[in-house]
Design an enzyme around this catalytic site. Structure first.
Site, PDB file in Angstrom:
ATOM      1  N   PHE A  13      45.213  14.781  -9.489  1.00 31.33           N
ATOM      2  CA  PHE A  13      44.451  15.176 -10.687  1.00 31.33           C
ATOM      3  C   PHE A  13      45.128  14.643 -11.963  1.00 31.33           C
ATOM      4  O   PHE A  13      44.553  13.811 -12.678  1.00 31.33           O
ATOM      5  CB  PHE A  13      44.328  16.708 -10.671  1.00 31.33           C
ATOM      6  CG  PHE A  13      43.872  17.345 -11.950  1.00 31.33           C
ATOM      7  CD1 PHE A  13      42.761  16.871 -12.632  1.00 31.33           C
ATOM      8  CD2 PHE A  13      44.553  18.446 -12.463  1.00 31.33           C
ATOM      9  CE1 PHE A  13      42.339  17.486 -13.810  1.00 31.33           C
ATOM     10  CE2 PHE A  13      44.135  19.071 -13.629  1.00 31.33           C
ATOM     11  CZ  PHE A  13      43.036  18.579 -14.308  1.00 31.33           C
ATOM     12  N   TYR A 147      58.105  25.931  -4.682  1.00 31.28           N
ATOM     13  CA  TYR A 147      57.652  25.113  -5.815  1.00 31.28           C
ATOM     14  C   TYR A 147      58.539  25.377  -7.033  1.00 31.28           C
ATOM     15  O   TYR A 147      59.063  24.458  -7.653  1.00 31.28           O
ATOM     16  CB  TYR A 147      56.199  25.467  -6.126  1.00 31.28           C
ATOM     17  CG  TYR A 147      55.564  24.627  -7.209  1.00 31.28           C
ATOM     18  CD1 TYR A 147      55.287  23.278  -7.006  1.00 31.28           C
ATOM     19  CD2 TYR A 147      55.211  25.190  -8.434  1.00 31.28           C
ATOM     20  CE1 TYR A 147      54.675  22.514  -7.998  1.00 31.28           C
ATOM     21  CE2 TYR A 147      54.597  24.433  -9.427  1.00 31.28           C
ATOM     22  CZ  TYR A 147      54.333  23.095  -9.210  1.00 31.28           C
ATOM     23  OH  TYR A 147      53.735  22.343 -10.192  1.00 31.28           O
TER      24      TYR A 147
END
Ligand code: UDP
Length: 316
Positions: A13, A147
Site C-alpha cells: 500500500f 511488530y
C-alpha cells in the site's frame, strides 16, 4: 543522471504510492518486494517505464543491488494485526535482519536510509496525544509484540548506524493511514468496514468501539515522508492526522457514506493489547518539515470509497 532510490515493500500500500511519487519527481526507482502481502496490481502501471525496475526479493536475506543508490526507503513489512499474527517470525525478521541488510547496503552505497517506523512503538500509550519523546508502553510478548518490538529494534539499529558509522538516516513514525490500494482483506478497520458495508454485512466493531484512532490520507503521508527524507532531521518524526475518532463513530461514518440499508453494526471481542487511544502530536513535523495534513476525513474517505467500490465484489 537523476537520483536513484530503492523502495522496499514496493508492491504494498504505502510502498506503491511512494514509487509513484518518486517517479513523478523524476527519480529512478528500484522496487523490491517478496509479495507475501504486496500485490503486483499496485505497481503494474510502472513496469513500462524506463525509470522503474523491480526485484522480487525478501530483504530478510542478503540484499544486492547493482549500481548507484542515493536513497533507501525501507517499507517492507507485514503491517496489519492479522498479518503479523499469521506471520510473526517473518514480521520480526524483516524489521530486524531486513533493516540490518539495508543499513549495510546504504553504508556501502553512501545512500541515505529512511525507515518506516510506526505509532506502534508507543504501544497502548499512557501519554496522549503521542509526542516523539514518549518511550511507549509495549507488551513484548503479546501478539502485537512481534511488530512493535521489531520496529523498536529497527529504530535502535538505525540510530546505532547513524552514531557509529555516521550514516545519514531518517525515521518516520507512521500513524494509521488509509487510501486506495489497501488490501480488501488485510483485516484493518477501514478495508473491513468498507467491504462489509458494500456487501451489506455487519460491520465488525471490536469491543464497545470506544477505542480511538486518527486516520491520515495516504497522499498526506507520502508528502510528509518526501519532506522528511530531504530534511536534515535524523530523529524520529510522527506523521499522521491528529483528527481522532472512536471506532464506533467511524463505523457510523462508513455506514452513512456507503448508504447500504442491509449493512449494520455488530460487535466482536476486542483483540489482545488493542491500544485504547491513538493520536499523533505533529508539532515536530510542522516545525521541522513545514508539514501538516491537507485532506480531511470526508475528502479522503470519498476517494477511498471509490476505490473499494471497484475492488469489493458485491454480493448479489
Ligand atoms: N477494528 C474493529 N473492527 C475490525 C478491525 C479493526 O473494530 O474489523 C478496530 C481495532 O480493534 C482497533 C481499530 O479498529 O481498535 C484499528 O484497527 P486496525 O487493525 O485498523 O489497526 P491498528 O490501529 O489497531 O493497528
Amino acid at each position: 543522471m537523476s537520483k536513484r532510490v530503492l523502495i522496499t515493500g514496493a508492491a504494498g500500500f504505502l510502498g506503491s504510492h511512494l514509487c509513484d511519487r518518486f517517479i513523478k519527481e523524476g527519480y529512478r526507482v528500484v522496487g523490491m518486494d517478496n509479495l507475501i502481502t504486496g500485490a503486483m496490481m499496485n505497481i503494474e502501471h510502472l513496469f513500462p517505464l524506463e525509470q522503474f525496475e523491480f526485484y522480487h526479493h525478501d530483504v530478510s536475506n542478503y540484499v544486492h543491488v547493482a549500481g548507484d543508490l542515493d536513497y533507501i526507503l525501507h517499507f517492507a513489512s507485514p503491517a496489519s494485526p492479522i498479518d503479523y499474527l499469521k506471520m510473526p517470525i517473518q514480521t520480526m525478521k524483516v524489521g530486524s535482519l531486513g533493516t540490518h541488510n539495508l543499513l549495510g547496503l546504504a553504508l556501502s552505497k553512501g545512500a541515505r536510509m529512511l525507515i518506516a517506523s510506526t505509532s506502534e512503538v508507543y504501544g497502548d500509550p499512557l501519554v496522549h496525544p503521542q509526542t516523539e519523546d514518549y518511550w511507549g508502553n509495549v507488551n513484548p510478548i503479546g501478539p502485537r509484540g512481534v511488530y512493535d518490538e521489531a520496529k523498536r529494534f529497527q529504530e535502535a539499529l538505525t540510530m546505532a548506524y547513524h552514531t557509529y558509522h555516521g550514516l545519514e538516516t531518517r525515521m518516520v513514525r507512521i500513524f494509521n493511514t488509509y487510501g486506495p490500494r489497501m488490501r480488501v482483506n488485510d483485516g484493518r478497520v477501514l478495508p473491513a468496514f468498507f467491504s462489509q458495508a458494500i456487501r451489506g454485512e455487519g460491520l465488525t466493531v471490536f469491543g464497545d468501539g470506544s477505542q480511538t484512532r486518527s486516520f491520515c490520507y495516504v497522499d498526506d503521508l507520502v508528502e510528509g515522508i518526501y519532506r522528511l527524507l530531504h530534511s536534515d532531521c535524523h530523529m524520529p518524526v510522527n506523521i499522521g492526522n491528529p483528527d481522532e475518532i472512536n471506532i464506533l463513530d467511524f463505523a457510523e461514518e462508513v455506514l452513512a457514506l456507503v448508504g447500504n440499508p442491509a449493512a449494520h453494526i455488530i460487535n466482536k471481542p476486542l483483540p489482545t493489547d488493542d491500544p485504547k487511544v491513538r493520536k499523533p502530536n505533529i508539532s515536530k513535523a510542522k516545525e521541522v518539515l513545514g508539514w501538516e495534513p491537507k485532506f480531511n476525513r470526508a475528502e479522503g474517505m470519498a476517494i477511498t470509497y471509490e476505490y473499494f467500490k471497484g475492488v469489493v465484489p458485491v454480493n448479489a
